[in-house]
Design a protein around this motif. Structure first.
Motif, PDB file in Angstrom:
ATOM      1  N   GLY A  56      31.639 -11.392  55.684  1.00  0.00           N
ATOM      2  CA  GLY A  56      32.556 -12.520  55.708  1.00  0.00           C
ATOM      3  C   GLY A  56      33.835 -12.339  54.889  1.00  0.00           C
ATOM      4  O   GLY A  56      34.907 -12.746  55.312  1.00  0.00           O
ATOM      5  N   GLU A  59      36.423 -10.334  56.382  1.00  0.00           N
ATOM      6  CA  GLU A  59      36.904 -11.043  57.565  1.00  0.00           C
ATOM      7  C   GLU A  59      38.008 -12.034  57.207  1.00  0.00           C
ATOM      8  O   GLU A  59      38.990 -12.182  57.912  1.00  0.00           O
ATOM      9  N   LYS A 218      38.847 -11.706  66.704  1.00  0.00           N
ATOM     10  CA  LYS A 218      37.514 -12.320  66.664  1.00  0.00           C
ATOM     11  C   LYS A 218      37.498 -13.707  67.288  1.00  0.00           C
ATOM     12  O   LYS A 218      36.474 -14.149  67.812  1.00  0.00           O
ATOM     13  N   ARG A 283      25.240  -9.773  59.825  1.00  0.00           N
ATOM     14  CA  ARG A 283      24.884  -8.490  59.226  1.00  0.00           C
ATOM     15  C   ARG A 283      23.372  -8.331  59.328  1.00  0.00           C
ATOM     16  O   ARG A 283      22.625  -9.306  59.393  1.00  0.00           O
ATOM     17  N   LYS A 288      19.124 -13.235  56.894  1.00  0.00           N
ATOM     18  CA  LYS A 288      19.702 -13.856  58.088  1.00  0.00           C
ATOM     19  C   LYS A 288      18.617 -14.362  59.049  1.00  0.00           C
ATOM     20  O   LYS A 288      18.924 -14.909  60.108  1.00  0.00           O
ATOM     21  N   GLY A 326      24.496  -7.019  65.459  1.00  0.00           N
ATOM     22  CA  GLY A 326      25.019  -6.832  64.100  1.00  0.00           C
ATOM     23  C   GLY A 326      25.733  -5.498  64.017  1.00  0.00           C
ATOM     24  O   GLY A 326      25.661  -4.685  64.932  1.00  0.00           O
ATOM     25  N   PRO A 327      26.443  -5.275  62.920  1.00  0.00           N
ATOM     26  CA  PRO A 327      27.227  -4.037  62.814  1.00  0.00           C
ATOM     27  C   PRO A 327      26.321  -2.814  62.661  1.00  0.00           C
ATOM     28  O   PRO A 327      25.259  -2.917  62.048  1.00  0.00           O
ATOM     29  N   ASN A 373      35.216  -4.019  67.687  1.00  0.00           N
ATOM     30  CA  ASN A 373      34.060  -4.742  67.171  1.00  0.00           C
ATOM     31  C   ASN A 373      34.331  -6.247  67.190  1.00  0.00           C
ATOM     32  O   ASN A 373      33.502  -7.042  67.641  1.00  0.00           O
ATOM     33  N   PHE A 396      27.851 -19.899  53.166  1.00  0.00           N
ATOM     34  CA  PHE A 396      28.716 -20.526  54.175  1.00  0.00           C
ATOM     35  C   PHE A 396      28.836 -19.485  55.270  1.00  0.00           C
ATOM     36  O   PHE A 396      29.350 -18.394  55.031  1.00  0.00           O
ATOM     37  N   LEU A 398      30.372 -17.676  58.167  1.00  0.00           N
ATOM     38  CA  LEU A 398      31.575 -17.591  59.003  1.00  0.00           C
ATOM     39  C   LEU A 398      31.213 -17.483  60.480  1.00  0.00           C
ATOM     40  O   LEU A 398      31.932 -17.979  61.340  1.00  0.00           O
ATOM     41  N   THR A 399      30.098 -16.813  60.763  1.00  0.00           N
ATOM     42  CA  THR A 399      29.692 -16.670  62.163  1.00  0.00           C
ATOM     43  C   THR A 399      29.522 -18.053  62.808  1.00  0.00           C
ATOM     44  O   THR A 399      29.808 -18.225  63.988  1.00  0.00           O
ATOM     45  N   GLU A 402      32.953 -19.478  63.473  1.00  0.00           N
ATOM     46  CA  GLU A 402      33.520 -18.780  64.640  1.00  0.00           C
ATOM     47  C   GLU A 402      32.946 -19.349  65.944  1.00  0.00           C
ATOM     48  O   GLU A 402      33.675 -19.626  66.894  1.00  0.00           O
TER      49      GLU A 402
HETATM   50  N1  UDP Z   1      30.554  -9.517  61.945  1.00  0.00           N
HETATM   51  C1  UDP Z   1      31.278  -8.557  62.601  1.00  0.00           C
HETATM   52  N2  UDP Z   1      30.620  -7.631  63.318  1.00  0.00           N
HETATM   53  C2  UDP Z   1      29.281  -7.623  63.425  1.00  0.00           C
HETATM   54  C3  UDP Z   1      28.535  -8.632  62.755  1.00  0.00           C
HETATM   55  C4  UDP Z   1      29.202  -9.568  62.008  1.00  0.00           C
HETATM   56  O1  UDP Z   1      32.504  -8.543  62.557  1.00  0.00           O
HETATM   57  O2  UDP Z   1      28.748  -6.745  64.092  1.00  0.00           O
HETATM   58  C5  UDP Z   1      31.309 -10.530  61.201  1.00  0.00           C
HETATM   59  C6  UDP Z   1      31.064 -11.941  61.681  1.00  0.00           C
HETATM   60  O3  UDP Z   1      31.774 -12.189  62.872  1.00  0.00           O
HETATM   61  C7  UDP Z   1      31.559 -12.745  60.486  1.00  0.00           C
HETATM   62  C8  UDP Z   1      31.178 -11.846  59.306  1.00  0.00           C
HETATM   63  O4  UDP Z   1      30.940 -10.542  59.845  1.00  0.00           O
HETATM   64  O5  UDP Z   1      32.948 -12.905  60.536  1.00  0.00           O
HETATM   65  C9  UDP Z   1      29.925 -12.330  58.627  1.00  0.00           C
HETATM   66  O6  UDP Z   1      30.271 -13.392  57.794  1.00  0.00           O
HETATM   67  P1  UDP Z   1      29.237 -14.522  57.364  1.00  0.00           P
HETATM   68  O7  UDP Z   1      29.967 -15.451  56.450  1.00  0.00           O
HETATM   69  O8  UDP Z   1      28.615 -15.138  58.565  1.00  0.00           O
HETATM   70  O9  UDP Z   1      28.082 -13.750  56.599  1.00  0.00           O
HETATM   71  P2  UDP Z   1      28.118 -12.667  55.412  1.00  0.00           P
HETATM   72  O10 UDP Z   1      28.138 -11.333  56.081  1.00  0.00           O
HETATM   73  O11 UDP Z   1      29.344 -12.923  54.593  1.00  0.00           O
HETATM   74  O12 UDP Z   1      26.829 -12.896  54.700  1.00  0.00           O
END
Ligand code: UDP
Length: 487
Positions: A56, A59, A218, A283, A288, A326-327, A373, A396, A398-399, A402
């Motif tokens: 996040g 991002e 995104k 992630r 999660k 996830g990434p 991505n 909080f 972000l997903t 989004e």
């Molecule tokens: N995200 C991404 N690619 C992925 C998985 C997640 O870009 O393959 C992004 C997702 O869209 C979001 C961020 O990573 O913008 C995750 O933020 P979040 O606040 O939901 O969780 P955090 O990773 O900070 O715990």
């Protein structure tokens, strides 16, 4: 040890101004900036975090920094790096503890390791950061380095902590005992919710909600043909998609009639688009709630064997697919548990019967191109009927913001951050507990069968994001905190 990042964010205030429903937000932001900016003149602002991609914080920094710069703030981005894997294991342990999870034992050389890496990161940061600058440190990884610089130099230092829990547990106490000596050195701190502020920082913290950028790759609008193209190029739609069934064929025809859909491939290639999709993008992190989400989805499918609905009524449940994305964990350097968490998800998936496996896709999204991505995440969220965030803990998500912006119907857990984002039965549904697989199954079933509620939730969620969680409010809040801290 620290690297200057050129934010690859290309939208400017003029681009937002051109969009009718955003122009007022930009005007308000410009007005406020005009008032506050004189106090920031001549002060360089450094935002420091621990990764340029993934998660996040990485991002939300590019649009924040770009808009601050455009308004006249000399804002810059530094990423701290360390080849000490043990350091990131330790900061991950602290991250989990702040969320109330994990092993609270932080002895065994943890302090010495944290101090050692903080010293070398501080030395590298000092090549960029000079007296009179403003240092904004994000999360626990660079906290120590920032505190050391604050001691050594006449600068203003703010710590922005993106994680938190709304209760005190032995785990959170262990984390804050560890971090306190560093955190109290800061001039000011910022948290996401008042409930997350630890005792040691009471009275010295402001609240800022994270935000999303409506024009980023995104989140920007994607016409349906582009969306299908992105999914196809990403290998997420295959020619083996299922044949269209009546309700979904209707949906395809509706899109075609509205001119939104110009199929580049045969309709049956677009199987993914025309089956109800339940998605979680996050992630690969145990917190999660991936595994219980999959188990809840499986329970929903299994309940179909005994359910009394007619064949037509139950069609959305029969066809529903779960997408867990996830990434690629190999490319995320500051999260050493990613690979293990993904392995656990895969183990659960591989233990399922083949017909259940057919209904579930576990996708590791390539990170080699951040733009691709982001577009893949965008497309996945947009083609989803329901987006779930089943976090056991979440400061909080972000997903969630989004997906709310894209008008998906949201199912969240009771994690503290999600309760702030999702108003139950207005923007989506909250399950009783991230581990309550029965309630997950029940909630998914109800929502998959109820398009009217899904549409209403989506509409309300988008409005809420517009009012509270877009980048404009975020920039405004930072301008306020920066100027108030300098006063
Ligand atoms: N995200 C991404 N690619 C992925 C998985 C997640 O870009 O393959 C992004 C997702 O869209 C979001 C961020 O990573 O913008 C995750 O933020 P979040 O606040 O939901 O969780 P955090 O990773 O900070 O715990």
């Amino acid at each position: 040890m620290a690297r200057l990042i050129d934010s690859d964010h290309h939208a400017s205030l003029k681009d937002y101004e051109r969009i009718a429903h955003l122009s007022n937000d930009v005007r308000d932001l410009r007005d406020e900036a005009e008032m506050l900016l004189p106090k920031l003149q001549g002060r360089r602002v450094w935002m420091v975090n621990s990764t340029a991609h993934g998660g996040g914080v990485a991002e939300l920094l590019p649009p924040l920094i770009t808009l601050l710069r455009e308004l006249g703030v000399d804002a810059n981005w530094l990423v701290m790096e360390s080849d000490e894997d043990e350091f990131f294991r330790l900061t991950k342990q602290i991250h989990n503890l702040i969320h109330g999870a994990g092993d609270p034992d932080l002895s065994n050389g943890a302090h010495a390791l944290y101090e050692k890496v903080s010293h070398s990161v501080a030395a590298r940061l000092a090549e960029f950061v000079k007296p009179n600058d403003v240092l904004v440190i994000h999360d626990p990884q660079p906290l120590g380095a920032g505190a050391l610089l604050r001691e050594r130099m006449d600068l203003t230092a703010i710590w922005r902590c993106h994680i938190g829990l709304d209760e005190e547990t032995p785990e959170t106490i262990a984390a804050w005992d560890f971090l306190e000596q560093w955190a109290v050195k800061y001039d000011h701190t910022v948290f996401t919710a008042p409930e997350y502020i630890p005792r040691c920082l009471a009275g010295r913290a402001s609240i800022i909600h994270p935000s999303i950028d409506p024009l980023s790759h995104k989140n920007r609008d994607l016409p349906v043909h582009k969306l299908a193209g992105i999914l196809a190029n990403g290998g997420l739609i295959t020619a083996t998609g299922p044949t269209l069934t009546p309700p979904f064929e209707e949906r395809a025809q509706r899109l075609q009639r509205s001119g939104e859909w110009a199929p580049a491939t045969e309709p049956e290639d677009l199987g993914l688009l025309f089956r109800p999709i339940v998605t979680q993008v996050s992630r690969w992190d145990r917190l999660k709630g991936w595994v219980p989400l999959m188990q809840g989805f499986v329970k929903m499918k299994e309940a179909l064997k005994t359910n009394t609905l007619s064949e037509e009524e139950r069609l959305p449940l029969d066809l529903a697919r779960l997408v867990l994305a996830g990434p690629d964990p190999e490319s995320v350097t500051d999260d050493p548990e990613g690979l293990e968490a993904l392995q656990e998800v895969m183990d659960t998936y591989l233990s399922l019967d083949p017909d259940l496996q057919d209904a579930i896709a576990v996708i590791s999204l390539p990170m080699t191109s951040p733009v691709n991505n982001a577009l893949l995440v965008n497309a996945l969220q947009r083609c989803s009927d329901i987006v779930v965030q089943n976090s056991v803990r979440e400061g909080f998500g972000l997903t969630v913001t989004e997906a709310m912006w894209k008008r998906a119907a949201i199912v969240g857990s009771q994690a503290a951050g999600l309760r702030q984002q999702i108003r139950p039965d207005l923007d989506g549904r909250l399950v009783k507990d991230a581990h309550d697989t029965d309630d997950i199954a029940r909630t998914l079933t109800e929502l998959l069968l109820d398009q009217e509620h899904r549409d209403a939730f989506g509409l309300s969620a988008q409005q809420r994001v517009h009012n509270e969680f877009l980048v404009f409010a975020h920039v405004r809040n930072w301008l306020r905190v920066l100027t108030e801290t300098l006063d």
